[in-house]
Write a protein that holds these residues in place. Structure first.
Motif, mmCIF file in Angstrom:
data_model
loop_
_atom_site.group_PDB
_atom_site.id
_atom_site.type_symbol
_atom_site.label_atom_id
_atom_site.label_comp_id
_atom_site.label_asym_id
_atom_site.label_seq_id
_atom_site.Cartn_x
_atom_site.Cartn_y
_atom_site.Cartn_z
ATOM 1 N N VAL A 72 119.005 53.132 103.135
ATOM 2 C CA VAL A 72 119.891 53.651 104.173
ATOM 3 C C VAL A 72 119.061 54.385 105.228
ATOM 4 C CG1 VAL A 72 121.852 55.167 104.654
ATOM 5 C CG2 VAL A 72 121.797 53.837 102.539
ATOM 6 N N LEU A 73 119.365 54.103 106.504
ATOM 7 C CA LEU A 73 118.622 54.682 107.619
ATOM 8 C C LEU A 73 119.201 55.989 108.149
ATOM 9 C CD1 LEU A 73 117.782 51.685 109.976
ATOM 10 C CD2 LEU A 73 116.196 53.265 108.924
ATOM 11 N N GLU A 74 120.521 56.121 108.143
ATOM 12 C CA GLU A 74 121.153 57.241 108.830
ATOM 13 C C GLU A 74 122.252 57.860 107.977
ATOM 14 O OE1 GLU A 74 120.977 55.272 113.295
ATOM 15 O OE2 GLU A 74 122.838 55.110 112.169
ATOM 16 N N GLY A 75 122.655 59.052 108.374
ATOM 17 C CA GLY A 75 123.823 59.683 107.769
ATOM 18 C C GLY A 75 123.516 60.475 106.516
ATOM 19 N N ASP A 76 124.591 60.812 105.803
ATOM 20 C CA ASP A 76 124.482 61.653 104.611
ATOM 21 C C ASP A 76 123.634 61.025 103.511
ATOM 22 O OD1 ASP A 76 126.150 63.467 105.854
ATOM 23 O OD2 ASP A 76 127.963 62.798 104.798
ATOM 24 N N HIS A 77 123.523 59.726 103.502
ATOM 25 C CA HIS A 77 122.790 59.032 102.439
ATOM 26 C C HIS A 77 121.450 58.481 102.924
ATOM 27 C CE1 HIS A 77 126.139 59.455 99.696
ATOM 28 N NE2 HIS A 77 126.915 59.209 100.736
ATOM 29 N N SER A 78 120.974 58.986 104.052
ATOM 30 C CA SER A 78 119.707 58.537 104.618
ATOM 31 C C SER A 78 118.590 58.625 103.578
ATOM 32 C CB SER A 78 119.353 59.402 105.834
ATOM 33 O OG SER A 78 118.134 58.983 106.393
ATOM 34 N N GLY A 79 117.833 57.545 103.476
ATOM 35 C CA GLY A 79 116.717 57.491 102.536
ATOM 36 C C GLY A 79 117.083 56.941 101.172
ATOM 37 N N GLU A 80 118.382 56.888 100.849
ATOM 38 C CA GLU A 80 118.791 56.383 99.538
ATOM 39 C C GLU A 80 118.626 54.864 99.485
ATOM 40 O OE1 GLU A 80 122.518 57.851 97.993
ATOM 41 O OE2 GLU A 80 122.199 59.788 98.968
ATOM 42 N N MET A 81 118.319 54.390 98.295
ATOM 43 C CA MET A 81 118.087 52.969 98.070
ATOM 44 C C MET A 81 119.279 52.358 97.346
ATOM 45 S SD MET A 81 114.848 52.586 99.103
ATOM 46 C CE MET A 81 114.047 51.247 98.261
ATOM 47 N N ASP A 82 119.474 51.047 97.544
ATOM 48 C CA ASP A 82 120.491 50.311 96.809
ATOM 49 C C ASP A 82 119.862 48.994 96.370
ATOM 50 O OD1 ASP A 82 123.490 50.122 96.098
ATOM 51 O OD2 ASP A 82 123.039 48.184 97.013
ATOM 52 N N PHE A 83 120.204 48.582 95.166
ATOM 53 C CA PHE A 83 119.652 47.365 94.582
ATOM 54 C C PHE A 83 120.809 46.477 94.147
ATOM 55 C CE2 PHE A 83 117.026 51.044 93.741
ATOM 56 C CZ PHE A 83 115.786 50.645 94.226
ATOM 57 N N ASN A 84 120.806 45.230 94.588
ATOM 58 C CA ASN A 84 121.841 44.274 94.219
ATOM 59 C C ASN A 84 121.161 43.152 93.444
ATOM 60 O OD1 ASN A 84 123.882 42.403 94.037
ATOM 61 N ND2 ASN A 84 124.312 42.312 96.216
ATOM 62 N N ARG A 85 121.475 43.048 92.158
ATOM 63 C CA ARG A 85 120.889 42.015 91.302
ATOM 64 C C ARG A 85 121.936 40.956 90.996
ATOM 65 N NH1 ARG A 85 119.301 46.974 89.607
ATOM 66 N NH2 ARG A 85 117.085 47.347 89.453
ATOM 67 N N PHE A 86 121.516 39.684 91.025
ATOM 68 C CA PHE A 86 122.450 38.609 90.716
ATOM 69 C C PHE A 86 121.690 37.355 90.337
ATOM 70 C CE2 PHE A 86 121.767 39.096 95.203
ATOM 71 C CZ PHE A 86 121.324 37.848 95.593
ATOM 72 N N SER A 87 122.370 36.531 89.542
ATOM 73 C CA SER A 87 121.797 35.267 89.099
ATOM 74 C C SER A 87 122.571 34.123 89.733
ATOM 75 C CB SER A 87 121.870 35.162 87.572
ATOM 76 O OG SER A 87 121.364 33.918 87.147
ATOM 77 N N LEU A 88 121.872 33.036 89.985
ATOM 78 C CA LEU A 88 122.491 31.852 90.573
ATOM 79 C C LEU A 88 122.540 30.688 89.581
ATOM 80 C CD1 LEU A 88 120.752 31.968 94.077
ATOM 81 C CD2 LEU A 88 122.974 32.916 93.418
#
Length: 184
Positions: free
Chosen positions: A57-73
């Motif tokens: 995240v670039l801006e706002g209250d969560h700036s700097g926080e990371m998110d990871f989305n894992r999925f299989s195909l």
């Protein structure tokens, strides 16, 4: 940030007697301007092959926080989940400014490689989070990505600048001295 500041941030709302120190806070539902950190081919310790999208995240209250989305195909992932994941990957590529080619879909590695040069680009992300009654530590998350019009940090939007556009760009240079340097 000092160590004391880091401690105060980390322990805000944390009960050391009862809470799990390994639990990660999740981003709440919302719209975010994020940096694409990568799409990687991963394998779990149990051999589960999957892709992982990482954003920050670039801006706002969560700036700097990371998110990871894992999925299989691949099986045993249900076809409707695979279809949704493929659409998400295609949508992310367009948000980043490119269209995936058929050869990019050969396997997980070729797909991840197609995204390699787009690391660091910004996109808009809409995140929707809802509870998972069976496994509360892993809520259901849905994503949607879109491009940022005229993003100044995207190289394709950068203006072309010539030497003549710079102040003093057309000024004659001092001659080189005997050491091959310009005297100043």
């Amino acid at each position: 940030m000092s160590l004391l500041d880091a401690k105060n941030n980390a322990l805000r709302g944390f009960d050391a007697k009862n809470d799990d120190p390994n639990a990660m806070e999740q981003l709440p539902s919302g719209d975010y301007k994020v940096i694409f950190k990568g799409l990687e081919h991963k394998a779990s310790a149990k051999g589960w092959e999957h892709l992982m999208i990482t954003i920050q995240v670039l801006e706002g209250d969560h700036s700097g926080e990371m998110d990871f989305n894992r999925f299989s195909l691949e099986a045993p992932t249900p076809d409707n989940i695979v279809s949704t994941s493929i659409k998400l990957i295609a949508k992310l590529s367009v948000a980043l400014g490119f269209t995936l080619r058929d050869e990019d879909w050969e396997n997980y590695d070729t797909l991840a490689a197609a995204f390699e040069s787009f690391k660091g680009n910004a996109v808009e992300m809409n995140l929707s989070v809802r509870p998972n009654k069976k496994n509360p530590d892993f809520p259901y998350k849905t994503y949607n990505f879109s491009g940022i019009p005229n993003d100044p940090f995207n190289a394709k939007n950068a203006p072309e600048v010539k030497d003549s556009d710079l102040p003093f760009g057309d000024q004659p240079q001092a001659p080189l001295d005997s050491n091959g340097e310009r005297p100043f």
